[in-house]
Design an enzyme around this catalytic site. Sequence first.
Site, mmCIF file in Angstrom:
data_model
loop_
_atom_site.group_PDB
_atom_site.id
_atom_site.type_symbol
_atom_site.label_atom_id
_atom_site.label_comp_id
_atom_site.label_asym_id
_atom_site.label_seq_id
_atom_site.Cartn_x
_atom_site.Cartn_y
_atom_site.Cartn_z
ATOM 1 N NE ARG A 59 -46.681 81.550 -75.108
ATOM 2 C CZ ARG A 59 -46.668 82.581 -75.866
ATOM 3 N NH1 ARG A 59 -47.966 83.230 -75.664
ATOM 4 N NH2 ARG A 59 -45.974 82.667 -77.002
ATOM 5 C CE1 TYR A 68 -49.639 70.066 -51.739
ATOM 6 C CE2 TYR A 68 -49.038 72.158 -52.732
ATOM 7 C CZ TYR A 68 -48.966 70.869 -52.619
ATOM 8 O OH TYR A 68 -48.209 70.079 -53.189
ATOM 9 C CG ASP A 83 -56.817 74.295 -53.009
ATOM 10 O OD1 ASP A 83 -57.232 73.286 -53.470
ATOM 11 O OD2 ASP A 83 -55.482 74.378 -52.635
ATOM 12 C CE LYS A 95 -51.624 66.633 -55.491
ATOM 13 N NZ LYS A 95 -51.726 67.917 -54.748
#
Length: 381
Positions: free
Chosen positions: A46, A98, A170, A195
């Site tokens: 982690r 978004y 973004d 994406k």
Amino acid sequence: MKFATKTIHAGITPDPTTGAIMTPIYQTTTYVQQAPGEHKGYEYSRSQNPTRDALQKNLAALENGKYGLCFASGLAATDAVLKTLSPGDEVLSTNDLYGGTYRIFTKIFMQYGLKFTFITMTDAGLLEQYINENTKLIWVETPTNPMMHIIDIRAVVKLAKKRNIKVVVDNTFATPYLQRPLDLGADLAMHSVTKYLGGHSDVIMGALVLDDDNWAQELEFIQNASGAISGPQDCFLALRGIKTLHLRMQRHSENAAAVACALREHQRVDKVYWPGFEDHPNHEIAKQQMDAFGGMISFTLKGDDVEETKKLMQKFKYFQLAESLGGVESLCGHPATMTHASIPREERIKSGLLDSLIRLSVGIEDKEDLIDDLNQALRER
Ligand SMILES: *Cc1c(COP(=O)(O)O)cnc(C)c1O
């Protein structure tokens, strides 16, 4: 190192044990220590993982930033950024955002005392009247989804810098191949790696890239403390995808240009939204801050009939009807019934999101096949 070389080499060294040229998938939770507290920089996956490290360094290099951080999804990355704020802090954001970002802002972080104001940012001058002493962050998304507005990153940064407000961009739609927000003065570039960066519709992931040492430390702390990390297998897939980012983005941009022009000529098509058109209202800014115009296009049909639009979309052969974007294959979406269905119709129409609006993620197939596909679907029965 130039961009195309970075995609392949930045942050990546042959495996020290075997010489493997591809970054191994370090599918391990923990690392054996020589003595208590004595280790090789890796304690628990982690906190640190070598496959993730390679990807984080690679992403930082692509965005010309110092620090890269990967998360389980784009929204997990956004979540981490918002957790660096405190109750009472205010965020100014684009109104054409978004949907998932809008949802995490309003449905999650508003409950914790953050305030969000959504405004039109295509006119950066307007921004000034909304800034007050509590404004801590400006959240920019450009190009916007699905209306393809372009926000002038430099103009937003200029206003923000005067008042010590941080600017997040973004950069999912443009990717660092076409637009580098940190070079334009922004403080942080956020990505849905899902994406274009991943590029093959097989990984959900998010990333942040920034220069500020203190903010990076805070974000690294949250990455480990909240734990929304990306797994080693996904990091490997993202690294593999990024190796062809430059080639894919060139082809996405070239194909989208051809498709946009073909659509514009069609007698059934009303409007085509693509920032590469000289008469696009933000074309000049797009030209200044982007190296090409990317693979996303939206268009509307004459008559604006929802049933006719749905029928037409079912006739596409190559433009598969699906959410998401940025993969090698072409996709189409219907914002009114899919991504933006939760916005009341009247509000939706006001911002140009008509019933017949179709959003295309133009893939890297042969552009003539793509144009033929659109033409056969658009043919009147
Ligand atoms: C998909 C997307 C996100 C969210 O990313 P996930 O990886 O789906 O969590 C954020 N911003 C934009 C512009 C997106 O397209």
